[in-house]
Write a protein that holds these residues in place. Structure first.
Motif, mmCIF file in Angstrom:
data_model
loop_
_atom_site.group_PDB
_atom_site.id
_atom_site.type_symbol
_atom_site.label_atom_id
_atom_site.label_comp_id
_atom_site.label_asym_id
_atom_site.label_seq_id
_atom_site.Cartn_x
_atom_site.Cartn_y
_atom_site.Cartn_z
ATOM 1 N N ASP A 109 0.805 -1.228 0.000
ATOM 2 C CA ASP A 109 0.000 0.000 0.000
ATOM 3 C C ASP A 109 0.836 1.275 0.000
ATOM 4 O OD1 ASP A 109 -2.416 -1.346 -0.102
ATOM 5 O OD2 ASP A 109 -2.558 -1.484 2.082
ATOM 6 N N LYS A 110 2.153 1.150 0.029
ATOM 7 C CA LYS A 110 2.999 2.348 -0.049
ATOM 8 C C LYS A 110 3.311 2.705 -1.500
ATOM 9 C CE LYS A 110 5.148 1.765 4.481
ATOM 10 N NZ LYS A 110 6.407 1.551 5.235
ATOM 11 N N TRP A 111 3.239 1.710 -2.381
ATOM 12 C CA TRP A 111 3.498 1.927 -3.799
ATOM 13 C C TRP A 111 2.197 2.221 -4.537
ATOM 14 C CZ3 TRP A 111 8.078 2.223 -6.432
ATOM 15 C CH2 TRP A 111 9.232 1.789 -5.779
ATOM 16 N N ASP A 112 2.306 2.996 -5.609
ATOM 17 C CA ASP A 112 1.178 3.254 -6.495
ATOM 18 C C ASP A 112 1.722 3.363 -7.920
ATOM 19 O OD1 ASP A 112 -1.388 3.862 -7.488
ATOM 20 O OD2 ASP A 112 -1.852 5.106 -5.744
ATOM 21 N N VAL A 113 0.807 3.520 -8.882
ATOM 22 C CA VAL A 113 1.184 3.552 -10.301
ATOM 23 C C VAL A 113 0.547 4.763 -10.969
ATOM 24 C CG1 VAL A 113 1.263 2.258 -12.462
ATOM 25 C CG2 VAL A 113 1.160 1.023 -10.296
ATOM 26 N N ALA A 114 1.355 5.536 -11.692
ATOM 27 C CA ALA A 114 0.865 6.690 -12.444
ATOM 28 C C ALA A 114 1.292 6.565 -13.899
ATOM 29 C CB ALA A 114 1.416 7.987 -11.849
ATOM 30 N N GLN A 115 0.616 7.299 -14.759
ATOM 31 C CA GLN A 115 1.000 7.307 -16.167
ATOM 32 C C GLN A 115 2.414 7.845 -16.326
ATOM 33 O OE1 GLN A 115 -0.373 6.066 -18.738
ATOM 34 N NE2 GLN A 115 -2.577 5.951 -18.440
ATOM 35 N N GLU B 36 -10.787 -5.256 -24.195
ATOM 36 C CA GLU B 36 -12.189 -5.144 -23.833
ATOM 37 C C GLU B 36 -12.657 -6.292 -22.956
ATOM 38 O OE1 GLU B 36 -14.087 -2.496 -24.412
ATOM 39 O OE2 GLU B 36 -12.243 -1.621 -25.199
ATOM 40 N N LEU B 37 -11.784 -7.269 -22.748
ATOM 41 C CA LEU B 37 -12.152 -8.398 -21.898
ATOM 42 C C LEU B 37 -11.965 -8.013 -20.432
ATOM 43 C CD1 LEU B 37 -10.494 -11.277 -23.961
ATOM 44 C CD2 LEU B 37 -12.886 -10.531 -23.975
ATOM 45 N N PRO B 38 -12.845 -8.479 -19.551
ATOM 46 C CA PRO B 38 -12.806 -8.045 -18.149
ATOM 47 C C PRO B 38 -11.489 -8.353 -17.443
ATOM 48 C CG PRO B 38 -14.318 -9.900 -18.463
ATOM 49 C CD PRO B 38 -13.970 -9.401 -19.823
ATOM 50 N N GLU B 39 -10.830 -9.452 -17.834
ATOM 51 C CA GLU B 39 -9.554 -9.790 -17.183
ATOM 52 C C GLU B 39 -8.521 -8.686 -17.354
ATOM 53 O OE1 GLU B 39 -10.777 -13.832 -19.061
ATOM 54 O OE2 GLU B 39 -11.199 -11.700 -19.382
ATOM 55 N N VAL B 40 -8.688 -7.890 -18.425
ATOM 56 C CA VAL B 40 -7.732 -6.814 -18.708
ATOM 57 C C VAL B 40 -8.283 -5.458 -18.296
ATOM 58 C CG1 VAL B 40 -6.346 -5.667 -20.487
ATOM 59 C CG2 VAL B 40 -6.737 -8.142 -20.617
ATOM 60 N N LYS B 41 -9.429 -5.089 -18.845
ATOM 61 C CA LYS B 41 -9.916 -3.718 -18.632
ATOM 62 C C LYS B 41 -10.279 -3.434 -17.182
ATOM 63 C CE LYS B 41 -14.851 -4.295 -19.748
ATOM 64 N NZ LYS B 41 -15.944 -3.823 -20.623
ATOM 65 N N ASP B 42 -10.683 -4.452 -16.434
ATOM 66 C CA ASP B 42 -11.082 -4.241 -15.045
ATOM 67 C C ASP B 42 -9.974 -4.584 -14.046
ATOM 68 O OD1 ASP B 42 -13.587 -3.531 -15.994
ATOM 69 O OD2 ASP B 42 -14.382 -5.569 -15.795
ATOM 70 N N ALA B 43 -8.780 -4.867 -14.554
ATOM 71 C CA ALA B 43 -7.698 -5.327 -13.683
ATOM 72 C C ALA B 43 -7.237 -4.229 -12.721
ATOM 73 C CB ALA B 43 -6.517 -5.803 -14.527
ATOM 74 N N LYS B 44 -7.091 -4.604 -11.464
ATOM 75 C CA LYS B 44 -6.519 -3.732 -10.448
ATOM 76 C C LYS B 44 -5.423 -4.504 -9.709
ATOM 77 C CE LYS B 44 -10.671 -0.933 -9.730
ATOM 78 N NZ LYS B 44 -11.646 -0.390 -8.750
ATOM 79 N N HIS B 45 -4.536 -3.765 -9.067
ATOM 80 C CA HIS B 45 -3.452 -4.425 -8.342
ATOM 81 C C HIS B 45 -3.520 -4.032 -6.876
ATOM 82 C CE1 HIS B 45 0.296 -6.238 -7.310
ATOM 83 N NE2 HIS B 45 0.667 -6.431 -8.561
ATOM 84 N N PRO C 192 -5.763 0.933 -10.967
ATOM 85 C CA PRO C 192 -6.455 0.343 -12.126
ATOM 86 C C PRO C 192 -5.461 0.082 -13.253
ATOM 87 C CG PRO C 192 -6.811 2.706 -12.093
ATOM 88 C CD PRO C 192 -6.035 2.384 -10.839
ATOM 89 N N ILE C 193 -4.661 -0.944 -13.066
ATOM 90 C CA ILE C 193 -3.554 -1.178 -13.995
ATOM 91 C C ILE C 193 -4.043 -1.526 -15.400
ATOM 92 C CG2 ILE C 193 -1.935 -1.822 -12.188
ATOM 93 C CD1 ILE C 193 -2.425 -4.754 -12.937
ATOM 94 N N GLY C 194 -5.229 -2.114 -15.503
ATOM 95 C CA GLY C 194 -5.764 -2.380 -16.831
ATOM 96 C C GLY C 194 -5.929 -1.088 -17.611
ATOM 97 N N GLN C 195 -6.580 -0.116 -17.024
ATOM 98 C CA GLN C 195 -6.804 1.177 -17.683
ATOM 99 C C GLN C 195 -5.487 1.895 -17.962
ATOM 100 O OE1 GLN C 195 -9.553 3.556 -15.382
ATOM 101 N NE2 GLN C 195 -10.896 1.815 -14.980
#
Length: 438
Positions: free
Chosen positions: A301-307, A362-371, A378-381
């Motif tokens: 929870d200390k790490w995050d992801v940005a563009q 467009e498949l849920p395994e990808v577009k809805d993926a979170k870590h 929302p790593i998928g997005q």
């Protein structure tokens, strides 16, 4: 996933983006011989040669395919390092024997393979079941010869983001929300360096802004279409505007003392994750699991992801079928199935290999993926956006070793040995000249 599946084969192949586990080792180094057409039980044996860990076995895709095709057995042979694997592949191609039914090709070698050896592989673009429109345009282009033959179907890619420590950013007076962090450097790697300067003004004790100047260089150069070769296939690395700009950014990071002076994938780099030594790192999807493994639960929870500042790609491979394959027909069917959108989505969900198939997005395994480890980012997005906007790189036969010389020789001499930027650049050029036999 994926010298690497761009810079260092064993590491890129061995990590997962979803933190499910570290895929260390290799499947079977002992047999690089020719394909066997059938096994003792009368089943057709399809052989597949890869480097590192592609994850098909671990994700259960081989088992699934064998159940769907009861008359088939899949035998995978893996060589840990991609450079050793590619050398053997070239030897077997030259001899016309000893080839597996399916051969993987790393992105750093695909330009040379399409240019010099394309006639030795099946044109998969014309095969039943292959929908070339499923793949990202730039990924498809990488595996296509000059005369339009598709000899490599894309497996994974490595769209870039920036992973950062929220706790360290907060202590340094920087925003922590991933959208706000992305805005700090949106559109320009120079803004990333500017953020580093701000971080260093109030840096928590014992920390720096980023892991390495090499990481800065790699992040910046990977978003530039023209780097070491031009559109005519001529070497331009000495005068390339993109190379100069990326080199200068790396040197600014060194001058600002904002790097941990590390060589990526060395043990000291791993330890720095555990110690919380740096606050940000350029990270494709495959690196997320690596960070989780090395930083450990104490950093959850200390790490995050940005563009990332600009869309770019780091890593990726292809599956090809040699014309000399003994089970060519069955190999084509398997390669087509493994690289189809549904299987790419399954591989991402289970192993973290980000799909090169845009149809999978467009498949849920990808577009809805979170870590979960990265504050449910929302790593998928995030990675879909980066993938869809990454440029088509002009790749050449020696792209990868040229970049390795610049980063592991030139940049490191400045960063770790205290040499001047001019001295580091000169050392890199000399190394490249030796490589190219100039």
């Amino acid at each position: 996933m994926g010298t690497t599946r761009t810079r260092r084969a064993v590491t890129l192949a061995a990590v997962t983006a979803l933190g499910i586990g570290l895929l260390g080792g290799c499947a079977d180094d002992g047999d690089d011989g020719g394909s066997a057409s059938s096994g003792k039980d009368g089943k057709k044996v399809i052989t597949i040669g890869v480097f590192g860990v592609f994850g098909y076995k671990q994700a259960g895709l081989y088992d699934e395919y064998e159940k769907l095709n009861p008359g088939v057995t899949i035998k995978e042979t893996s060589i840990e390092r991609s450079d050793q694997y590619y050398t053997q592949l070239l030897t077997h191609l030259g001899a016309g024997s000893g080839l597996q039914d399916i051969q993987a090709v790393e992105v750093g070698n695909i330009a040379e393979t399409t240019a010099l050896h394309g006639d030795k592989f099946v044109d998969l673009g014309k095969e039943k079941g292959v929908n070339t429109g499923d793949f990202l345009d730039w990924k498809l282009a990488q595996g296509t010869t000059e005369d339009g033959r598709v000899i490599g179907l894309g497996t994974d890619i490595g769209p870039m983001a920036v992973c950062y420590r929220k706790d360290l950013f907060e202590k340094a007076g920087l925003p922590t929300d991933r959208d706000e962090v992305g805005k700090l450097w949106a559109g320009d790697w120079e803004k990333y360096i500017d953020t580093g300067r701000k971080y260093m003004e109030k840096a928590p004790s014992g920390t720096v802004f980023t892991d390495s100047a090499g990481g800065v260089y790699n992040g910046a150069i990977s978003g530039s279409p023209e780097r070491y070769y031009d559109a005519d296939g001529e070497l331009i690395y000495e005068d390339s505007p993109a190379v100069k700009a990326s080199w200068d950014l790396a040197m600014e990071a060194v001058k600002g003392k904002m790097t941990a002076k590390l060589k990526q994938f060395d043990k000291s780099w791993d330890q720095a994750y555990a110690n919380g030594r740096f606050a940000s790192v350029v990270c494709p999807p495959w690196m997320l699991g690596y960070i989780k493994e090395k930083a450990g639960e104490k950093a959850a929870d200390k790490w995050d992801v940005a563009q990332a500042p600009q869309p770019a790609n780091w890593g990726g491979s292809f599956l090809s079928v040699p014309e000399a394959a003994k089970n060519k027909k069955e190999a084509i069917k398997l390669a087509t199935w493994l690289t189809a959108p549904e299987q790419q989505a399954k591989l991402f969900a289970k192993q973290g290999s980000f799909p090169s198939s845009q149809a999978a997005y467009e498949l849920p395994e990808v577009k809805d993926a979170k870590h979960e480890y990265f504050d449910n980012a929302p790593i998928g997005q995030i990675f879909v956006e980066a993938a869809e906007n990454a440029p088509t790189l002009l790749l050449g036969a020696k792209d990868q070793p040229i970049q390795t010389a610049i980063v592991d020789v030139g940049v490191l001499q400045v960063e770790q040995q205290g040499k001047s930027p001019a001295e580091g650049w000169s050392a890199a050029l000399k190394n490249i000249e030796n490589l190219l036999d100039k």
